[in-house]
Write a protein that holds these residues in place. Structure first.
Motif, short mmCIF file in Angstrom:
data_model
loop_
_atom_site.label_atom_id
_atom_site.label_comp_id
_atom_site.label_asym_id
_atom_site.label_seq_id
_atom_site.Cartn_x
_atom_site.Cartn_y
_atom_site.Cartn_z
N GLY A 61 7.54 -14.18 -18.51
CA GLY A 61 6.44 -15.06 -18.11
C GLY A 61 6.95 -16.33 -17.46
N THR A 62 8.00 -16.90 -18.03
CA THR A 62 8.59 -18.12 -17.46
C THR A 62 9.13 -17.86 -16.07
OG1 THR A 62 9.18 -18.89 -19.68
CG2 THR A 62 10.30 -19.93 -17.84
N THR A 64 8.19 -15.46 -14.03
CA THR A 64 7.05 -15.22 -13.14
C THR A 64 6.39 -16.53 -12.75
OG1 THR A 64 6.70 -13.07 -14.17
CG2 THR A 64 4.88 -13.97 -12.89
N ASN A 65 6.19 -17.42 -13.74
CA ASN A 65 5.58 -18.72 -13.46
C ASN A 65 6.47 -19.55 -12.54
OD1 ASN A 65 3.38 -18.09 -15.03
ND2 ASN A 65 4.17 -19.12 -16.86
N ASP A 66 7.78 -19.52 -12.80
CA ASP A 66 8.71 -20.28 -11.96
C ASP A 66 8.71 -19.75 -10.53
OD1 ASP A 66 9.35 -21.86 -14.11
OD2 ASP A 66 11.31 -20.93 -14.49
N ALA A 68 6.20 -18.21 -9.07
CA ALA A 68 4.91 -18.60 -8.48
C ALA A 68 4.94 -20.08 -8.08
CB ALA A 68 3.78 -18.33 -9.45
N ALA A 69 5.50 -20.92 -8.97
CA ALA A 69 5.60 -22.34 -8.65
C ALA A 69 6.52 -22.57 -7.46
CB ALA A 69 6.11 -23.12 -9.86
N GLU A 72 4.62 -21.63 -4.38
CA GLU A 72 3.64 -22.68 -4.09
C GLU A 72 4.32 -23.90 -3.48
OE1 GLU A 72 0.67 -25.63 -6.59
OE2 GLU A 72 1.09 -23.64 -7.39
#
Length: 177
Positions: A61-62, A64-66, A68-69, A72
């Motif tokens: 999850g981290t 994936t979030n990283d 995505a960030a 962005e």
């Protein structure tokens, strides 16, 4: 005490080899092996593996979030770069316009100054030509007067008598060519 030691030594003498290899204890050993393996399996299944799974899921999850960030932020950086390039292009166009206006203004000032200088030069030229004309006229009159006086004196020196009209007529005829 001596007898007890002797009996222990005797009992040890009857067993041959390692106790793990004694076939009479294999049933107990297999039972406890199965129990230990089941306990280890249950501890891993109920405690360790869920924790490891949770850590792996959290890491996933981290990540994936990283990602995505990061994507962005990459998009924001691209947008910022595009805005920067647009602003830079606008600044270049504005600078070109300002330079063109400054050149036009300087050219207009230069044209005005050139026209003013040309007018002053033309006025001074006309004034100088007028003065030169006056000087020529004055010089011609002076030459005429000097010629009249010289002619009268020459005629008088040669013994003749000259009237002013005939001397003036002769000098004017000679000056005209």
């Amino acid at each position: 005490m001596a007898t007890e030691a002797h009996e222990a030594a005797g009992a040890a003498g009857h067993s041959a080899g390692m106790p793990q290899l004694d076939v009479s204890t294999w049933g107990n050993q297999i039972f406890w092996l199965v129990v230990a393996l089941v306990v280890i399996f249950l501890v891993l299944w109920r405690v360790a593996l869920p924790r490891i799974g949770a850590v792996l899921a959290e890491r996933s999850g981290t990540i994936t979030n990283d990602l995505a960030a990061a994507e962005e932020l990459k998009q924001k950086a691209l947008a910022a770069e595009k805005a920067y390039n647009e602003a830079l292009e606008k600044a270049r166009v504005e600078a070109g316009r300002i330079v063109a206006e400054a050149k036009a203004e300087i050219q207009a000032d230069l044209d005005k100054a050139t026209a003013k200088a040309d007018a002053e030069i033309a006025a001074k030229t006309a004034e100088s030509e007028a003065r030169i004309g006056e000087i020529r006229a004055g010089a011609l009159e002076s030459v005429t007067e000097v010629a009249k006086d010289t002619a009268k004196e020459l005629v008088a020196a040669l013994g003749g008598k000259a009237d002013a009209r005939s001397v003036t007529a002769a000098i004017n005829a000679r000056l005209k060519g």
